[in-house]
Design an enzyme around this catalytic site. Structure first.
Site, PDB file in Angstrom:
ATOM      1  N   SER A 118       0.821  -1.207   0.000  1.00  0.00           N
ATOM      2  CA  SER A 118       0.000   0.000   0.000  1.00  0.00           C
ATOM      3  C   SER A 118       0.856   1.258   0.000  1.00  0.00           C
ATOM      4  O   SER A 118       0.336   2.349  -0.220  1.00  0.00           O
ATOM      5  CB  SER A 118      -0.852   0.041   1.264  1.00  0.00           C
ATOM      6  OG  SER A 118      -1.595  -1.118   1.400  1.00  0.00           O
ATOM      7  N   HIS A 139      -1.376  -2.514  -7.054  1.00  0.00           N
ATOM      8  CA  HIS A 139      -2.053  -2.147  -5.806  1.00  0.00           C
ATOM      9  C   HIS A 139      -3.559  -2.311  -5.986  1.00  0.00           C
ATOM     10  O   HIS A 139      -4.233  -1.426  -6.523  1.00  0.00           O
ATOM     11  CB  HIS A 139      -1.666  -0.707  -5.431  1.00  0.00           C
ATOM     12  CG  HIS A 139      -2.261  -0.245  -4.143  1.00  0.00           C
ATOM     13  ND1 HIS A 139      -2.525   1.073  -3.868  1.00  0.00           N
ATOM     14  CD2 HIS A 139      -2.664  -0.929  -3.050  1.00  0.00           C
ATOM     15  CE1 HIS A 139      -3.049   1.174  -2.663  1.00  0.00           C
ATOM     16  NE2 HIS A 139      -3.143  -0.034  -2.157  1.00  0.00           N
ATOM     17  N   GLU A 151      -4.054   0.303  -8.920  1.00  0.00           N
ATOM     18  CA  GLU A 151      -3.019   1.332  -9.128  1.00  0.00           C
ATOM     19  C   GLU A 151      -1.748   0.578  -9.555  1.00  0.00           C
ATOM     20  O   GLU A 151      -1.233  -0.241  -8.802  1.00  0.00           O
ATOM     21  CB  GLU A 151      -2.803   2.054  -7.792  1.00  0.00           C
ATOM     22  CG  GLU A 151      -2.141   3.397  -7.879  1.00  0.00           C
ATOM     23  CD  GLU A 151      -2.106   4.084  -6.488  1.00  0.00           C
ATOM     24  OE1 GLU A 151      -2.208   3.397  -5.448  1.00  0.00           O
ATOM     25  OE2 GLU A 151      -1.961   5.320  -6.462  1.00  0.00           O
ATOM     26  N   ASN A 189      -2.905   6.222  -1.381  1.00  0.00           N
ATOM     27  CA  ASN A 189      -2.758   6.240   0.072  1.00  0.00           C
ATOM     28  C   ASN A 189      -2.198   7.537   0.625  1.00  0.00           C
ATOM     29  O   ASN A 189      -2.377   7.820   1.812  1.00  0.00           O
ATOM     30  CB  ASN A 189      -1.953   5.031   0.539  1.00  0.00           C
ATOM     31  CG  ASN A 189      -2.882   3.839   0.687  1.00  0.00           C
ATOM     32  OD1 ASN A 189      -4.000   3.984   1.161  1.00  0.00           O
ATOM     33  ND2 ASN A 189      -2.440   2.684   0.248  1.00  0.00           N
TER      34      ASN A 189
HETATM   35  N1  LIG Z   1      -6.393  -4.355   3.834  1.00  0.00           N
HETATM   36  C1  LIG Z   1      -6.488  -3.440   2.869  1.00  0.00           C
HETATM   37  O1  LIG Z   1      -7.473  -2.694   2.773  1.00  0.00           O
HETATM   38  C2  LIG Z   1      -5.391  -3.323   1.836  1.00  0.00           C
HETATM   39  C3  LIG Z   1      -5.658  -2.649   0.629  1.00  0.00           C
HETATM   40  C4  LIG Z   1      -4.659  -2.592  -0.354  1.00  0.00           C
HETATM   41  C5  LIG Z   1      -3.414  -3.159  -0.108  1.00  0.00           C
HETATM   42  N2  LIG Z   1      -3.180  -3.773   1.098  1.00  0.00           N
HETATM   43  C6  LIG Z   1      -1.838  -4.354   1.318  1.00  0.00           C
HETATM   44  O2  LIG Z   1      -1.936  -5.756   1.068  1.00  0.00           O
HETATM   45  C7  LIG Z   1      -0.996  -6.435   1.908  1.00  0.00           C
HETATM   46  C8  LIG Z   1      -1.730  -7.482   2.719  1.00  0.00           C
HETATM   47  O3  LIG Z   1      -2.709  -6.864   3.512  1.00  0.00           O
HETATM   48  P1  LIG Z   1      -3.958  -7.689   4.115  1.00  0.00           P
HETATM   49  O4  LIG Z   1      -4.900  -6.704   4.654  1.00  0.00           O
HETATM   50  O5  LIG Z   1      -4.429  -8.718   3.153  1.00  0.00           O
HETATM   51  O6  LIG Z   1      -3.210  -8.433   5.360  1.00  0.00           O
HETATM   52  P2  LIG Z   1      -3.696  -9.711   6.169  1.00  0.00           P
HETATM   53  O7  LIG Z   1      -3.052  -9.609   7.503  1.00  0.00           O
HETATM   54  O8  LIG Z   1      -5.165  -9.901   6.081  1.00  0.00           O
HETATM   55  O9  LIG Z   1      -3.015 -10.947   5.369  1.00  0.00           O
HETATM   56  C9  LIG Z   1      -1.648 -11.177   5.279  1.00  0.00           C
HETATM   57  C10 LIG Z   1      -1.408 -12.672   5.082  1.00  0.00           C
HETATM   58  O10 LIG Z   1       0.001 -12.868   4.845  1.00  0.00           O
HETATM   59  C11 LIG Z   1       0.383 -14.055   5.515  1.00  0.00           C
HETATM   60  N3  LIG Z   1       1.821 -14.080   5.717  1.00  0.00           N
HETATM   61  C12 LIG Z   1       2.558 -13.459   6.672  1.00  0.00           C
HETATM   62  N4  LIG Z   1       3.871 -13.751   6.512  1.00  0.00           N
HETATM   63  C13 LIG Z   1       3.959 -14.570   5.440  1.00  0.00           C
HETATM   64  C14 LIG Z   1       5.036 -15.200   4.770  1.00  0.00           C
HETATM   65  N5  LIG Z   1       6.300 -15.047   5.177  1.00  0.00           N
HETATM   66  N6  LIG Z   1       4.777 -15.981   3.701  1.00  0.00           N
HETATM   67  C15 LIG Z   1       3.496 -16.150   3.271  1.00  0.00           C
HETATM   68  N7  LIG Z   1       2.431 -15.563   3.866  1.00  0.00           N
HETATM   69  C16 LIG Z   1       2.655 -14.794   4.931  1.00  0.00           C
HETATM   70  C17 LIG Z   1      -0.427 -14.011   6.816  1.00  0.00           C
HETATM   71  O11 LIG Z   1      -0.483 -15.292   7.418  1.00  0.00           O
HETATM   72  C18 LIG Z   1      -1.778 -13.520   6.311  1.00  0.00           C
HETATM   73  O12 LIG Z   1      -2.607 -14.603   5.901  1.00  0.00           O
HETATM   74  C19 LIG Z   1      -0.304  -5.356   2.741  1.00  0.00           C
HETATM   75  O13 LIG Z   1       0.882  -4.971   2.085  1.00  0.00           O
HETATM   76  C20 LIG Z   1      -1.302  -4.212   2.724  1.00  0.00           C
HETATM   77  O14 LIG Z   1      -0.681  -2.962   2.922  1.00  0.00           O
HETATM   78  C21 LIG Z   1      -4.138  -3.898   2.073  1.00  0.00           C
END
Ligand SMILES: NC(=O)c1ccc[n+]([C@@H]2O[C@H](COP(=O)([O-])OP(=O)(O)OC[C@H]3O[C@@H](n4cnc5c(N)ncnc54)[C@H](O)[C@@H]3O)[C@@H](O)[C@H]2O)c1
Length: 282
Positions: A118, A139, A151, A189
């Site tokens: 993000s 993104h 994005e 963001n």
């Molecule tokens: N939540 C949002 O609204 C949003 C929107 C756009 C982008 N993002 C970005 O997307 C990414 C993920 O966010 P999210 O909300 O899905 O997080 P989340 O916590 O829901 O999911 C992350 C997942 O990654 C797994 N994980 C952790 N370490 C790992 C590893 N070494 N190998 C494999 N898997 C691993 C975790 O077990 C978990 O299932 C982040 O970079 C976040 O900034 C989030």
């Protein structure tokens, strides 16, 4: 044409990205760090596809077929045939760098490696892979199976071929790619986190109740959700990580997370996903 993609990190975003790809006809390898998270992610995917059946978007047979196109894995040794490897692990620089170093060892030499970060600079993450010309930011927005915008963040070394294939891939998912240049928080963001942080700070200073702040954005700006609700929806830990990172890179005070956000995260109140954030959820 791309046939198989890998998604690393089967949380909120990874599940939504996987669902979009499955529904667009791709085979998907889902990778997470342990079996419990994989099972949870697969259950969420099954549930989401079940909702698509209820809404008449796909049939029950299609749902079963799409789930049959998913491979669950805890290691990356089977990703050699994937055309895109998309990372969606938490917003922690070192964690993402490790994931990319590992993915780079196992993916094909023509695969595009993408991050769903993000906020973190694409140029920084690209240093973890052997060929930064095949590295790009894709993104997706939350929920990724619904939101149309992606994005597309182009790093200094991202090649034209990588960009063209990425635009084609995103379009094949029925989504709209919008290209931006690399900067902490990109465009989306930088705007959104400044907005959420101001709303949280206004709440903290007692200028208005959270419901009032959300109503102002919904009724006055025609936003479908207010900034406080949206922060809970995104995840307060995710918001804080993004703000911390943009603040670290820019030293611009408007991105320094408001104390109220820091406190909620410390207390484990992460928003919808934990049952409580600014609001309480059933
Ligand atoms: N939540 C949002 O609204 C949003 C929107 C756009 C982008 N993002 C970005 O997307 C990414 C993920 O966010 P999210 O909300 O899905 O997080 P989340 O916590 O829901 O999911 C992350 C997942 O990654 C797994 N994980 C952790 N370490 C790992 C590893 N070494 N190998 C494999 N898997 C691993 C975790 O077990 C978990 O299932 C982040 O970079 C976040 O900034 C989030």
């Amino acid at each position: 044409m791309t046939k198989e993609i890998t998604v690393i990190g089967v949380g909120q975003m990874g599940t939504g990205i996987a669902q979009s790809a499955l529904q667009a006809g791709y085979n998907v390898i889902l990778i997470d760090k342990n079996q419990e998270f994989l099972d949870k992610g697969f259950a969420r995917l099954t549930d989401n596809l079940g909702k698509a059946v209820e809404r008449g978007k796909i049939t029950a047979d299609e749902k079963a077929r799409l789930l049959g196109n998913v491979t669950l894995a805890r290691s990356m040794d089977g990703i050699g045939k994937s055309d895109f490897v998309i990372e969606a692990v938490p917003e922690i620089l070192d964690l993402k760098m490790d994931v990319f170093r590992n993915a780079d060892k196992f993916c094909s030499k023509s695969a595009i490696i993408a991050t769903n970060t993000s906020s973190i600079l694409i140029n920084k993450l690209a240093t973890a892979v052997s060929d930064p010309s095949r590295f790009i930011g894709l993104h997706f927005f939350n929920p990724a199976n619904v939101m149309k915008l992606v994005e597309v963040v182009v790093g200094t070394n991202t090649s034209q071929a990588t960009m063209s294939s990425s635009l084609e891939f995103i379009t094949s998912l029925g989504k709209t790619p919008v290209k931006v240049n690399d900067a902490p928080g990109f465009i989306s963001n930088r705007i959104l986190m400044a907005f959420i942080n101001e709303a949280a700070s206004d709440l903290q200073h007692g200028i208005a109740e959270k419901e009032a702040i959300d109503s102002i954005a919904k009724l006055g700006f025609n936003h479908p959700m207010g900034p406080i609700e949206l922060a809970d929806f995104i995840g307060l830990d995710v918001c804080k990580d993004i703000m911390d990172f943009i603040y670290l890179e820019t030293k611009d005070g408007k991105f320094k997370p408001a104390d109220i956000i820091v406190k909620l995260v410390q207390d484990g109140k992460l928003g919808r996903k934990s049952g409580e954030g600014f609001y309480k959820y059933k």
